[in-house]
Every structure is written in structure tokens, then in C-alpha cells.
Scaffold this active site. Structure first.
Site, PDB file in Angstrom:
ATOM      1  N   LYS A 179       0.892  -1.165   0.000  1.00 38.30           N
ATOM      2  CA  LYS A 179       0.000   0.000   0.000  1.00 38.30           C
ATOM      3  C   LYS A 179       0.926   1.209   0.000  1.00 38.30           C
ATOM      4  O   LYS A 179       1.681   1.402   0.957  1.00 38.30           O
ATOM      5  CB  LYS A 179      -0.896  -0.008   1.232  1.00 38.30           C
ATOM      6  N   GLU A 197      -3.050  -2.361  -2.442  1.00 42.44           N
ATOM      7  CA  GLU A 197      -4.265  -1.635  -2.057  1.00 42.44           C
ATOM      8  C   GLU A 197      -4.083  -0.164  -2.382  1.00 42.44           C
ATOM      9  O   GLU A 197      -3.036   0.422  -2.116  1.00 42.44           O
ATOM     10  CB  GLU A 197      -4.537  -1.788  -0.556  1.00 42.44           C
ATOM     11  N   GLY A 206      -7.911   5.720  -1.180  1.00 43.03           N
ATOM     12  CA  GLY A 206      -8.984   6.688  -1.325  1.00 43.03           C
ATOM     13  C   GLY A 206      -9.755   6.733  -2.620  1.00 43.03           C
ATOM     14  O   GLY A 206     -10.827   7.300  -2.670  1.00 43.03           O
TER      15      GLY A 206
END
Length: 200
Positions: free
Chosen positions: A11, A84, A87
């Protein structure tokens, strides 16, 4: 994974560490626990301000080097790389870079997570449109948390997104507690083999 593959979680940025959710691990900590990794290896950039990555970085006096993030993700040793986002596809990371461009640079297939209730048709179809306009390979939409007794609206949303969006739609129930074992059991209900491409 249960199939014996070494999964690498990545991420690029986590924000909002100064405003934690009670009883919930930060995203990079949860991903690390699931993949058996160190949280710092999962997420190179971690910021306290609950804001878009570009703003959280600016307030912290830091710079996000997106090409370096792409290189780090590609260099991670493992059989499967799971990345991932942060937002949404059009959220800015740095000048000239948003999540969509980051995903495009990685060249991985994409899953879109969406809520099942009111408002999800517009939001999800716009996300699909943005993803396809950016040349991303969208494999499916996952509606979550999917209730045990979905309403007529939720069932219709599932059908409508699939039909209008010309996309496979899967569902994932609420996971509680949010912990690696429970997430693994929930993930086993999804058609992961169709979505995930082993690295060569």
C-alpha cells in the site's frame, strides 16, 4: 495464501495515523499481519494527517516519489503481489500522479470495492469509467459489506452495476472481527483464481 504462495502486500501511502479508529488496526498493520510482513515494508509512506496523500505529505514536509514506489512494488519478492489503493482512483499522490496512474504503471489487474447500498450505482459506474479511461484491466466489482439478507435495493444495485458496467460483481459479507484468520475465510468465498495472476 492457503495455496502455499508467498503473497506480498503493498500500500503506497497510509494517512490518518493521528486519528486512529478505536479497535481497528491501521491498514498497513492489518495487511502486514495477513501477509506475514513488517508494516514498514508494506507501506513506505505513513502520515498522521487524515487527508489526501499529496496534502498529508506536504504538511509533513515530505515528498512522495511515485516512480520509486512503482519500482519497490515490482521488486518485492513473492509469488503474488496485492496492492491496495488510497482513497480512490483520482486521489492525487504527487504532482502528475494519482492512484489511477500508479495502478497503470504497475500494470496489475484491478478490483473495485464498493458499498452495496444507496448511491453505489453512480459511484461505482464512475469509478469503472475512470479505470477504463486510464487503460486499467478491471476484473470485478466487490460489493461489501454484503448483508445476510440483502434488500431489494441492494440486489438491484448488484444486478444494475453488472449489467450497465459490463463487469462481474461479487459480494463479500461483513468480516468480524477484522483479523487475518477471519479475512482469510472470507476471501476463500471469492473467485480469487480468476482475478489473481501469479508472478513469473
Amino acid at each position: 495464501m492457503a495455496r502455499g504462495e508467498r503473497v506480498i502486500a503493498f500500500k503506497p501511502v497510509v494517512t490518518g495515523l493521528d486519528a486512529p479508529v478505536a479497535g481497528a488496526a491501521a491498514d498497513h498493520e492489518l495487511l502486514a499481519a495477513c501477509a506475514g510482513m513488517d508494516p514498514e515494508a508494506v507501506t513506505p509512506h505513513r502520515f498522521g494527517l487524515p487527508a489526501s496523500p499529496h496534502l498529508a505529505a506536504a504538511v509533513a514536509g515530505a515528498a512522495i516519489d511515485v516512480p520509486a514506489l512503482v519500482a519497490a512494488a515490482r521488486a518485492a519478492a513473492g509469488d503474488v503481489l496485492v496492492v491496495e489503493g488510497v482513497g480512490g482512483l483520482l486521489v492525487p499522490l504527487a504532482d502528475g500522479w494519482d492512484i489511477r496512474a500508479f495502478a497503470g504503471a504497475l500494470g496489475l489487474p484491478v478490483l473495485i470495492a464498493a458499498r452495496p447500498g444507496l448511491g453505489t450505482i453512480n459511484h461505482t459506474l464512475l469509478t469503472l469509467e475512470a479505470a477504463r479511461a486510464g487503460g486499467l484491466d478491471v476484473r470485478a466489482v466487490v460489493l461489501t459489506p454484503w448483508p445476510t439478507q440483502p434488500s431489494v435495493v441492494e440486489e438491484s444495485n448488484r444486478e444494475t452495476i453488472g449489467r450497465i458496467g459490463r463487469v462481474a460483481v461479487a459480494v463479500l459479507g461483513r468480516v468480524a472481527p477484522v483479523a487475518p484468520a477471519e479475512l482469510g475465510r472470507a476471501g476463500a468465498t471469492l473467485p480469487i483464481d480468476i482475478w489473481v495472476e501469479p508472478r513469473h
